[in-house]
Design a protein around this motif. Sequence first.
Motif, PDB file in Angstrom:
ATOM      1  N   THR A   1      -3.262  -1.329  -4.451  1.00 47.87           N
ATOM      2  CA  THR A   1      -3.558  -1.696  -5.835  1.00 47.87           C
ATOM      3  C   THR A   1      -4.703  -0.856  -6.389  1.00 47.87           C
ATOM      4  N   VAL A   2      -5.772  -0.713  -5.620  1.00 45.29           N
ATOM      5  CA  VAL A   2      -6.936   0.073  -6.057  1.00 45.29           C
ATOM      6  C   VAL A   2      -6.534   1.536  -6.260  1.00 45.29           C
TER       7      VAL A   2
ATOM      8  N   GLN B   1      -4.342  -4.529  -1.030  1.00 48.64           N
ATOM      9  CA  GLN B   1      -5.494  -4.325  -1.909  1.00 48.64           C
ATOM     10  C   GLN B   1      -5.774  -2.834  -2.088  1.00 48.64           C
TER      11      GLN B   1
ATOM     12  N   GLU C   1      -4.518   1.870  -9.465  1.00 46.93           N
ATOM     13  CA  GLU C   1      -5.381   1.795 -10.643  1.00 46.93           C
ATOM     14  C   GLU C   1      -6.191   3.073 -10.832  1.00 46.93           C
TER      15      GLU C   1
END
Length: 82
Positions: A53-54, A50, A57
């Motif tokens: 991914t953050v 997670q 982004e």
Amino acid sequence: MLVLSRRAGESVVIGEDVTITVLEVRGDVIRIGIDAPRSVAVHRAELLEQLETVNREAASPSEDAVQSLSAALRSRPGNHAG
């Protein structure tokens, strides 16, 4: 990958200073305890995924965000560009 079978109360030792102990088995949930020095990072894999991914982004802003930032910079007082 080493695959082991352990029962509640049994442990696995990794290196000289990391011990993983099976605390409880209840259905498809296994509770484990990890005894490691503070210098050894221990994280749940899904949290690392997670975070990755953050971070990805955040490092790749959307086109709207880039245009909005560009417009804000152009409209700053004292900006004499174009």
